[in-house]
Design an enzyme around this catalytic site. Structure first.
Site, PDB file in Angstrom:
ATOM      1  N   ASP A 266       0.703  -1.154  -0.111  1.00 47.45           N
ATOM      2  CA  ASP A 266      -0.156  -0.115   0.070  1.00 47.45           C
ATOM      3  C   ASP A 266       0.974   1.304  -0.106  1.00 47.45           C
ATOM      4  OD1 ASP A 266      -2.465   1.319   0.004  1.00 47.45           O
ATOM      5  OD2 ASP A 266      -2.717   1.313   2.152  1.00 47.45           O
ATOM      6  N   GLY A 267       0.308   2.393  -0.381  1.00 47.72           N
ATOM      7  CA  GLY A 267       0.936   3.559  -0.655  1.00 47.72           C
ATOM      8  C   GLY A 267       1.530   4.135  -1.812  1.00 47.72           C
ATOM      9  N   ASN A 268       1.219   3.499  -2.921  1.00 49.65           N
ATOM     10  CA  ASN A 268       1.602   3.733  -4.197  1.00 49.65           C
ATOM     11  C   ASN A 268       1.250   5.346  -4.833  1.00 49.65           C
ATOM     12  OD1 ASN A 268       2.888   1.453  -4.568  1.00 49.65           O
ATOM     13  ND2 ASN A 268       1.436   0.770  -6.336  1.00 49.65           N
TER      14      ASN A 268
ATOM     15  N   HIS B 230       2.233   3.397  -9.041  1.00 46.25           N
ATOM     16  CA  HIS B 230       1.974   2.201  -9.355  1.00 46.25           C
ATOM     17  C   HIS B 230       3.238   1.373 -10.185  1.00 46.25           C
ATOM     18  CE1 HIS B 230      -1.937   2.241  -7.605  1.00 46.25           C
ATOM     19  NE2 HIS B 230      -2.447   2.960  -8.722  1.00 46.25           N
TER      20      HIS B 230
ATOM     21  N   LEU C  23      10.521 -20.512  -5.229  1.00 50.25           N
ATOM     22  CA  LEU C  23       9.528 -19.681  -4.460  1.00 50.25           C
ATOM     23  C   LEU C  23       8.011 -19.602  -5.167  1.00 50.25           C
ATOM     24  CD1 LEU C  23       8.771 -17.092  -2.517  1.00 50.25           C
ATOM     25  CD2 LEU C  23       9.146 -15.709  -4.514  1.00 50.25           C
TER      26      LEU C  23
ATOM     27  N   TRP D 131     -11.981  -2.228  -7.779  1.00 50.44           N
ATOM     28  CA  TRP D 131     -12.821  -1.738  -9.138  1.00 50.44           C
ATOM     29  C   TRP D 131     -13.543  -0.453  -8.895  1.00 50.44           C
ATOM     30  CZ3 TRP D 131     -11.647  -4.564 -13.282  1.00 50.44           C
ATOM     31  CH2 TRP D 131     -11.275  -5.992 -13.133  1.00 50.44           C
TER      32      TRP D 131
ATOM     33  N   ARG E 131      -0.980   9.326  -9.879  1.00 45.72           N
ATOM     34  CA  ARG E 131      -0.824   8.023  -8.947  1.00 45.72           C
ATOM     35  C   ARG E 131      -0.483   6.814  -9.881  1.00 45.72           C
ATOM     36  NH1 ARG E 131      -4.173   7.379  -4.605  1.00 45.72           N
ATOM     37  NH2 ARG E 131      -4.402   5.358  -5.481  1.00 45.72           N
TER      38      ARG E 131
HETATM   39  C1  IPE Z   1      -5.638  -2.707  -0.173  1.00 42.59           C
HETATM   40  O1  IPE Z   1      -5.159  -1.209  -0.365  1.00 42.59           O
HETATM   41  C2  IPE Z   1      -5.535  -3.359  -1.632  1.00 42.59           C
HETATM   42  C3  IPE Z   1      -4.344  -3.742  -2.071  1.00 42.59           C
HETATM   43  C4  IPE Z   1      -2.964  -3.308  -1.710  1.00 42.59           C
HETATM   44  C5  IPE Z   1      -4.270  -4.162  -3.444  1.00 42.59           C
HETATM   45  P1  IPE Z   1      -5.987  -0.182  -0.406  1.00 42.59           P
HETATM   46  O2  IPE Z   1      -5.378   1.119  -0.782  1.00 42.59           O
HETATM   47  O3  IPE Z   1      -6.977  -0.563  -1.436  1.00 42.59           O
HETATM   48  O4  IPE Z   1      -7.071  -0.280   0.891  1.00 42.59           O
HETATM   49  P2  IPE Z   1      -7.926   0.800   1.808  1.00 42.59           P
HETATM   50  O5  IPE Z   1      -8.530   1.432   0.912  1.00 42.59           O
HETATM   51  O6  IPE Z   1      -6.645   1.904   2.104  1.00 42.59           O
HETATM   52  O7  IPE Z   1      -8.389  -0.052   2.925  1.00 42.59           O
HETATM   53  C1  IPE Z   2      -1.682  -0.097  -3.284  1.00 37.42           C
HETATM   54  O1  IPE Z   2      -1.309   1.491  -3.357  1.00 37.42           O
HETATM   55  C2  IPE Z   2      -1.875  -0.325  -4.834  1.00 37.42           C
HETATM   56  C3  IPE Z   2      -3.280  -0.895  -5.199  1.00 37.42           C
HETATM   57  C4  IPE Z   2      -4.157  -0.810  -4.151  1.00 37.42           C
HETATM   58  C5  IPE Z   2      -3.454  -1.209  -6.597  1.00 37.42           C
HETATM   59  P1  IPE Z   2      -2.541   2.531  -3.218  1.00 37.42           P
HETATM   60  O2  IPE Z   2      -2.714   2.691  -4.925  1.00 37.42           O
HETATM   61  O3  IPE Z   2      -3.472   2.034  -2.602  1.00 37.42           O
HETATM   62  O4  IPE Z   2      -1.979   3.978  -2.854  1.00 37.42           O
HETATM   63  P2  IPE Z   2      -2.205   5.031  -1.815  1.00 37.42           P
HETATM   64  O5  IPE Z   2      -2.920   3.997  -0.603  1.00 37.42           O
HETATM   65  O6  IPE Z   2      -3.641   5.663  -2.389  1.00 37.42           O
HETATM   66  O7  IPE Z   2      -1.274   5.913  -1.456  1.00 37.42           O
HETATM   67 MG    MG Z   3      -4.026   2.567  -0.415  1.00 40.44          MG
END
Ligand code: IPE
Ligand code: IPE
Ligand code: MG
Length: 245
Positions: A21-23, A38, A132, A70, A34
């Site tokens: 998470d955090g991209n 990714h 792996l 989605w 964004r």
């Molecule tokens: C969880 O991250 C899903 C993935 C890492 C693919 P999200 O960014 O979608 O989750 P929330 O919205 O913070 O719960």
């Molecule tokens: C995780 O990063 C990747 C996916 C859920 C596909 P996010 O796209 O959720 O990045 P933030 O959380 O908005 O920073």
């Molecule tokens: Mg996220």
């Protein structure tokens, strides 16, 4: 000296699962779109796959796209699907050479046919590999998976394949998309969010949880090794007392 040397070789978690998470926040911080985040996240995936193999982890599950994802803007969803296809195309040969076996969990049928085709080819190519096992969670959510399992059980009862009187935890597990994967020993979530976001709810019943403030594109090999070292400092009691374990 790399901190990989501080990992106890005989206590490596067999299965590590990661909520990457955090991209988006990482990209925004740099004034970028964004999708740039990714793309950078894919680089981290490559690094972490390598790190997992080096550390002796047998199963690595990556939450790449959730059922709830989605609902993101159409352009972002399309870009993520495109990134999935291009990444598999560019990386699969190398992964195959490294002995990586690819698996998927989630509602794969809901993915665009182009993505499904790429995935199927990659699964076939790597199915006999002994290194792996890399599990990609795609269009995955735990509640979907558990409901789906319940529906499949109803079907099998109707067909007379299983009895209608009782089902054990083990039998239930076989109806989940993770039927051929052991439960995670360690679950990592990046980006400073302290939630599970519908990931592997059944399977993480006794996993060790590790949270880090690092955004996914910033996460390094050493961060991965540190998570394993932290895991190794814990005592897994499974309800027993410290004296018993
Ligand atoms: C969880 O991250 C899903 C993935 C890492 C693919 P999200 O960014 O979608 O989750 P929330 O919205 O913070 O719960
Ligand atoms: C995780 O990063 C990747 C996916 C859920 C596909 P996010 O796209 O959720 O990045 P933030 O959380 O908005 O920073
Ligand atoms: Mg996220």
């Amino acid at each position: 000296m790399s901190i990989i040397n501080n990992i106890e070789k005989d206590q490596v978690p067999k299965h590590v699962a990661i909520i990457m998470d955090g991209n988006g926040r990482w990209a925004k911080k740099l004034g970028n779109l964004r999708i740039f985040g990714h793309k950078s996240g894919v680089k981290t995936v490559k690094v972490v796959v390598e790190a997992a193999a080096q550390a002796g982890v047998k199963f690595l599950t990556l939450y790449a796209f959730s059922t709830e994802n989605w609902n993101r803007p159409k352009l972002e969803v399309e870009a993520l699907m495109q990134l999935l296809v291009s990444t598999i195309s560019s990386e699969i040969e190398k992964l195959h050479k490294q002995g990586v076996r690819l698996l998927t969990i989630g509602n794969i049928e809901s993915l665009p046919s182009k993505v499904q085709k790429k995935l199927n080819d990659a699964l076939k190519l790597t199915e006999n590999n002994k290194g792996l096992t890399l599990v990609l969670a795609l269009s995955y959510s735990s509640r979907w998976e558990i409901t789906n399992a319940a529906n499949k059980i109803i079907e099998d009862v109707k067909l007379g394949k299983i009895s209608d009187s009782n089902i054990t935890e083990d039998e239930f597990s076989k109806y989940l998309t993770t039927y051929n994967v052991p439960d995670p020993d360690l679950l990592i979530r990046t980006s400073g969010e302290y939630r599970i976001s519908n990931f592997l709810l059944w399977q993480i019943a006794y996993s060790e949880l590790y949270f880090t403030e690092k955004l996914w594109p910033e996460f390094t090999k050493d961060d991965f090794f540190n998570a394993i070292i932290n895991y190794q400092e814990r005592e897994r009691r499974y309800g027993k007392t410290s004296e018993q374990v």
